[in-house]
Scaffold this motif. Structure first.
Motif, short mmCIF file in Angstrom:
data_model
loop_
_atom_site.label_atom_id
_atom_site.label_comp_id
_atom_site.label_asym_id
_atom_site.label_seq_id
_atom_site.Cartn_x
_atom_site.Cartn_y
_atom_site.Cartn_z
N LYS A 83 4.70 20.84 7.14
CA LYS A 83 4.78 21.60 5.89
C LYS A 83 6.19 22.09 5.64
O LYS A 83 7.00 22.21 6.56
N MET A 84 6.45 22.41 4.39
CA MET A 84 7.77 22.93 4.01
C MET A 84 7.90 24.37 4.49
O MET A 84 6.98 25.17 4.36
N TYR A 99 23.86 23.05 6.40
CA TYR A 99 23.34 23.74 5.21
C TYR A 99 22.75 22.72 4.23
O TYR A 99 21.69 22.96 3.63
N LYS A 100 23.43 21.60 4.06
CA LYS A 100 22.88 20.55 3.19
C LYS A 100 21.53 20.05 3.70
O LYS A 100 20.61 19.80 2.92
N HIS A 133 14.76 22.86 -0.66
CA HIS A 133 15.02 22.67 -2.09
C HIS A 133 15.25 24.00 -2.81
O HIS A 133 15.09 24.10 -4.03
N ASP A 134 15.60 25.03 -2.03
CA ASP A 134 15.74 26.35 -2.62
C ASP A 134 16.61 27.22 -1.72
O ASP A 134 16.18 27.65 -0.65
N GLN A 158 29.32 24.39 -3.25
CA GLN A 158 30.06 25.56 -3.72
C GLN A 158 29.29 26.22 -4.86
O GLN A 158 28.86 25.56 -5.80
N GLY A 159 29.09 27.52 -4.73
CA GLY A 159 28.29 28.26 -5.68
C GLY A 159 26.82 28.36 -5.32
O GLY A 159 26.08 29.12 -5.94
N VAL A 160 26.40 27.63 -4.28
CA VAL A 160 24.99 27.63 -3.86
C VAL A 160 24.84 28.62 -2.70
O VAL A 160 24.83 28.25 -1.53
N VAL A 161 24.73 29.90 -3.03
CA VAL A 161 24.69 30.93 -2.00
C VAL A 161 23.28 31.07 -1.43
O VAL A 161 22.29 30.86 -2.14
N PRO A 162 23.17 31.42 -0.15
CA PRO A 162 21.85 31.67 0.44
C PRO A 162 21.32 33.03 0.00
O PRO A 162 21.98 33.77 -0.73
#
Length: 368
Positions: free
Chosen positions: A140-141, A212-213, A220-221, A267-271
């Motif tokens: 599961k995710m 991280y990728k 997906h989030d 870049q710009g994809v902060v946790p």
């Protein structure tokens, strides 16, 4: 899985697992020489200092750690302090290796009644990064993922040495008693980055970006991802956040100096959050001082820092030594959506720099 405190028996068993690993990876005679060299400390300096500070000094004059630690904890930390200061890194890293740490974990599990793994974990070996993936249900995710980078001065440490800690962390994430929000399928990715001197910056950052990728492909989030790390691992996490927040370079049509390829798409994809334990914010600082409570040695740390930075970069580069970043706008862009949680002790080598960095963020309306 939360196991009991490490005991003297556990220490003895760990040495049994460690000895063959030292002989295999270091050699019999170098190991023997290192052991002989440690005898004056073990037989004279350790017991004398222990007895003096615990029994002869009045409590107000005892080091803060001695006042609070058990006898067992005190002896262990004194030994670790000696090892960090005097045992070469090529020998010290074997203490943290998979070959010693994983059998020891299985012994600890067996001693506490665990015949099999209480939760699924597996090695991730990809071309761009390695790690250990822990998840409650692999079919599961995950609904939350902790992305962890271990410490060790960039020269020692493995995810396997941290595995018991990470499994305990995973248990807490699954329990509403501790989190007040029970996650149904928590996961942890422990980054297994390349140590120095085998590789220097930006290799470790490239690997952190790749990890991280990988997590983004799983969730997906980014709001499900929490960054975390201790000591040198905290440095890598902060460098990763600064890379994510370095969106201004793309707006100007330029690329990050050390990470020119493969990382601009995050870049710009902060946790959601970053949890940092005693982060090594500034790699080389005049404020770093040895203390009686911390087992780290400032001179050795600075040596490891220079190895990490390598000959092509500067220890003052804020992308590499995040405490040198005074650009508050950059930190605002790098800050996770729910902010940063930073923990440290008042008598650590890194304390002055951590405090200064936190005060900079607090004074700039960065959530910390």
């Amino acid at each position: 899985m939360i196991l009991g405190q490490v005991s003297w028996l556990d220490c003895f068993v760990f040495l049994l697992f460690l000895a063959p690993q030292l002989i295999i990876h270091v050699g019999f005679f170098p190991t023997l020489f290192c052991g002989i060299k440690a005898l004056p400390f073990l037989l004279i300096r350790l017991p004398l200092a222990f007895l003096y500070e615990r029994l002869l000094l009045a409590k107000p004059h005892q080091p803060a750690f001695v006042q609070q630690a058990s006898w067992f904890e005190d002896v262990v930390i004194r030994c670790v302090r000696y090892a960090f200061a005097y045992i070469p890194a090529e020998i010290g890293r074997v203490f943290f290796s998979k070959g010693a740490a994983l059998p020891f974990l299985r012994w600890r599990m067996l001693r506490h009644g665990y015949m099999r793994k209480p939760v699924h974990w597996e090695e991730i070996k990809r071309k761009d990064f390695h790690g250990v993936w822990i998840i409650k249900d692999k079919t599961k995710m995950p609904d939350v993922v902790l992305y962890y980078a271990h410490g060790g001065g960039f020269s020692m440490g493995t995810s396997y040495f941290y595995l018991e800690f990470l499994l305990a962390f995973h248990t807490l994430l699954s329990s509403p008693t501790y989190t007040h929000t029970k996650f149904h399928n928590p996961a942890i990715l422990a980054l297994e980055y390349t140590l120095v001197p085998q590789a220097s910056y930006p290799t470790q950052l490239h690997q952190a970006i790749a990890g991280y990728k990988f997590l983004l492909s799983k969730t997906h989030d980014p709001s499900r991802v929490v960054f975390s790390g201790d000591s040198a691992g905290g440095t890598i996490i902060l460098s990763l956040l600064l890379h994510i927040g370095n969106t201004q370079s793309n707006l100007k049509g330029t690329k990050t100096k050390a990470v020119s390829e493969g990382g601009n798409d995050i870049q710009g994809v902060v946790p959601a959050l970053a949890v940092l334990i005693s982060p090594w914010t500034t790699l080389i600082s005049e404020k770093d001082r040895n203390t009686k409570s911390d087992y780290l040695d400032a001179n050795n740390l600075h040596q490891y820092a220079r190895q990490y930075v390598g000959s092509r970069h500067s220890t003052s580069d804020p992308s590499i030594s995040p405490g040198n970043c005074k650009d508050v706008a950059w930190w605002r862009r790098a800050c996770p959506s729910k902010g940063l949680l930073v923990m440290w002790g008042r008598e650590e080598v890194f304390t002055p720099e951590i405090r200064d960095w936190v005060e900079l963020l607090e004074g700039s309306d960065v959530s910390v």
